[in-house]
Write a protein that holds these residues in place. Sequence first.
Motif, PDB file in Angstrom:
ATOM      1  N   ASN A 115     123.640  31.816  33.023  1.00  0.00           N
ATOM      2  CA  ASN A 115     122.940  32.535  34.095  1.00  0.00           C
ATOM      3  C   ASN A 115     122.213  33.760  33.566  1.00  0.00           C
ATOM      4  N   LYS A 116     121.439  33.575  32.502  1.00  0.00           N
ATOM      5  CA  LYS A 116     120.829  34.710  31.822  1.00  0.00           C
ATOM      6  C   LYS A 116     119.853  35.445  32.727  1.00  0.00           C
ATOM      7  N   GLU A 117     119.179  34.695  33.614  1.00  0.00           N
ATOM      8  CA  GLU A 117     118.216  35.351  34.478  1.00  0.00           C
ATOM      9  C   GLU A 117     118.881  36.315  35.445  1.00  0.00           C
ATOM     10  N   ALA A 118     120.113  36.022  35.833  1.00  0.00           N
ATOM     11  CA  ALA A 118     120.765  36.827  36.859  1.00  0.00           C
ATOM     12  C   ALA A 118     121.702  37.885  36.289  1.00  0.00           C
ATOM     13  N   GLN A 119     121.992  37.805  34.985  1.00  0.00           N
ATOM     14  CA  GLN A 119     122.995  38.730  34.457  1.00  0.00           C
ATOM     15  C   GLN A 119     122.489  40.160  34.511  1.00  0.00           C
ATOM     16  N   ARG A 120     123.399  41.083  34.691  1.00  0.00           N
ATOM     17  CA  ARG A 120     123.063  42.493  34.713  1.00  0.00           C
ATOM     18  C   ARG A 120     123.013  43.021  33.290  1.00  0.00           C
ATOM     19  N   VAL A 121     121.963  43.752  32.990  1.00  0.00           N
ATOM     20  CA  VAL A 121     121.780  44.328  31.666  1.00  0.00           C
ATOM     21  C   VAL A 121     122.412  45.712  31.649  1.00  0.00           C
ATOM     22  N   GLY A 122     123.101  46.043  30.567  1.00  0.00           N
ATOM     23  CA  GLY A 122     123.692  47.369  30.428  1.00  0.00           C
ATOM     24  C   GLY A 122     125.193  47.300  30.269  1.00  0.00           C
TER      25      GLY A 122
END
Length: 937
Positions: free
Chosen positions: A553-560
């Motif tokens: 789910n790379k598009e939805a993952q939260r960055v940080g």
Amino acid sequence: MLLRALCALAACASVARAELDETDYTPIVVPLAVRSPYLGAYLTGREDKTLVSMDPHFWTTLPLGWKGLLRVDGHTWNWMGNLTDWPAATNASIRHTASESGFTLTNDPPTVALHASFLSPVTPADLFRQSIPFSYLHLSAESLDGQAHDVDVYSEVNGLWLADEEHEELEWAVHEPERGTGRDFVGVRARLKHQRPFEEAYHNDLWSDEWVSTDRILQGDLWYAAQDVPGSTVRTTFAAGDDAMTTRRLFAESGSLRSVVNTTQPRPTRTRRAHNASLVLDEPVFALAHSFGRISPASPPEDRSALVAIGHVRDPLVQYMTGTSGHKEVVALRPLWASTFVDVAHLVGWFLVDYPTAKRMSDEFNAKLYADARAVESQEYAHVVAVSTRQIFMALEAVWDESVEGRDAREGLVTWSPLTGEPVPTMIMLKEISSNGNCQTVDVIAPILPFLLYASPTLIPLLLEPIHRYMASGLYVPVPPTHDLGDHYPNATAHNDFLHPNLPIEEAGNALCLQLAGMRVADPSTAALSAHERVSHWVDKASSKASSWAGRNKEAQRVGWEADVGVGKDHRREGARMARAQARERYALLKKWADYLEEESLYPGDQRTTDDFFGSAPNQTSLVVKGIMGLRAMSEIASDLGETADRDYYLDVSNRFRDTFLDMTVSKDGTHILGTYNNQSSWVTHYNLYFDKLFDTKVFPDSVYRMLDAFYPTVAQPYGPPLDSRFPDRAKTDWLAWAAALFPRSSPSSSSSRTLFLDALARYFRQDRNAVFGDSITPDEGWSVGFLSRPVAGGHYSLLGLAVLAQARADAAATTLLSRSRSSLSQSLLALAALVALTVVALVGARGVRRCVRRRSGYVELGGGRRRAGSRGASRVSVDGVWGVGSPRSVFELAELEDEGDEGAGEGEGEEESWRLRRPPQGGLSASAGHGGKRRD
């Protein structure tokens, strides 16, 4: 909610089984022990990066004494430091992460493998752990041929960890295990006999013929210690102060050391023969030997491994200027760990025991970093940010703020002790590594901002606080922020009455943008979360972490990087809370800086930019952009603090400046922004536009970015465009990364400049001809030309910082929408309640009208009672009322009086009215008289 929680737990379980990113990436420089300005060991130069034939070096490229031997079945091999008296082991592999460099070394032919792992923990949310000035070396042996082998491992350090000058005299002592005291380790402590607190060594530079710092502090202790586990079959012995060759030969012969202290001290780091300087007569070393005994494939890991800690410890750390305009005071700031540990021995003991936790936390950060970097760009970009990370923290030291300001609970500028769980007043001090060693340089903090946003937002206010506090003291005369707090670290003794500020426009713009970024990194609300919100918060974080680690789910993952500090406090919310409180307290100071930008930044005088090796010049457009963005940042700060008049004022100024700027700086052919006013051949890499993208302020129109996107490929070289057309032989790696973030992610129909900048950066990081990382490079061949190992490598996180603030804005918008939805729902419920009340009133009123028409007296109240008409003492009989099932009406209805009951009675002459209670239809509830009439909804 339950389903989400179960999914999150399942994902976390799968993550626990997932392995880290294993890569074959070998960067220019391999960090080994990188922990503070004075603990920085690297493998430098050469493509193979083999431990066997290379000496570790300090970041200045001068050698450190760190060497190792491996003994297998009585035969000895050199595994670290090029000890040519023994055959070289084979450097079979290398693995690099954001926090760890791992090597596998074998004898020849390979029967045993030695795994040597150099871990400098990266725990950016846990700043207490991050501040500990120690690094790990984990050693483990493995049988490769299925047979049992006798294995012993040796390593040593020398006095070059304390100073470059070999004539400096050393003293040493040994710590032996103290069972049950928290100090169960064996270790050697060495120090310079002549301690000079807060003083670095100087030498004559051959190029400039000037005395310059060697960047080695003449204060503090070197610790080299090994964990001593009760009941372990691993036997650890030591040598303290014996000559290097004597110590190595003893190990090669016996596989162990004598565990005695050489009392002939102090002695110089090295004593050389007078007539042959290449021959070392005496070199005291501090060595540890680990005898694993006979190991086989069946041997448990704990019986064939050893854990070593290496550290450089000072107390106090920094001299800091404080006070008021009428009173100056220089105070000695102590290290953060001193708030919790009574002495260094307890710190070392805890650090060794903490290894599993530090390793787990570091591995989790590395996995998340790689997942996020791939999500925003690529695997190659992940390598770049990973190899940059330890270098950032090398420049930082956390101090325990024991001042009145620090103890004031209202300040709230704290870190959290992992031992006590208590907040500790803290400031973070920064050394400008290599360029000139300044303390707390504002234009060095600014490039690190993307990393701070991604990994450690609480660092923003903690880095700014020493600057704010000094500027508020009135000791510094100029209006714009000071460039730094001292000419050379660790002396933050400032520039009192300094009349000619350095880089004033740069620093004012930087300070305001840094302050705003700290405030915008998350919701700063300090209100306690409800139980439902806490569960949702945990589930969201667990799901995000699981998705990113598992690569789903790379598009939805939260960055940080997400983590809690203290007692369940989210480090992003804590960072935003501290930054907002800081901005409120220092608001008058921030306004002064903005007013300075209004006066000076549209037509800047003969000033330097951040990269002052280009020299000063009037009307540099890079400075104008910095000023415009600083003014816009002030408008946003004012908006967040409810200062609406200031918000509107600085917004208007920044917009007017922008319009004038674009009228004067777009080249006549419409291809680019000029580097200086009225110079059509000039141009620069406009990295300061990053703030516009970072804050999504849209100060500059999209047409400007499209124009630059098309322009930079026309002036690019293999390692990127030069930073300034005046100096075509210089580029900067941090600004290459910032400039890349100005343009959208590459696709066949989109940005070419983003790919150009990032490819140049990645190419440089694989440039094996360089000895160290330098952020100043030649764009034609990728040579590092000064500015070595500086923390500005945090600028390489530009794409990740951009993604984090975009998420923060999305979160804020979602929160606002939810709040509006709740408000709308509340208003709807209120409107419905009002409508019901009006309906009831209308019904009651209609019955009253009927009664009046029929000449009836008296009334029935909902939840009230009836009044006897004609009675002068208006007595009231209460009746209890509820809403009946299926009926919007009261259970009580006024029954019509029968005509017969009224005959013979005079109208209104005190006679009692006849009332009759009628039960409502559909089984409504009954009521009894004599009770308070409260309606139950």
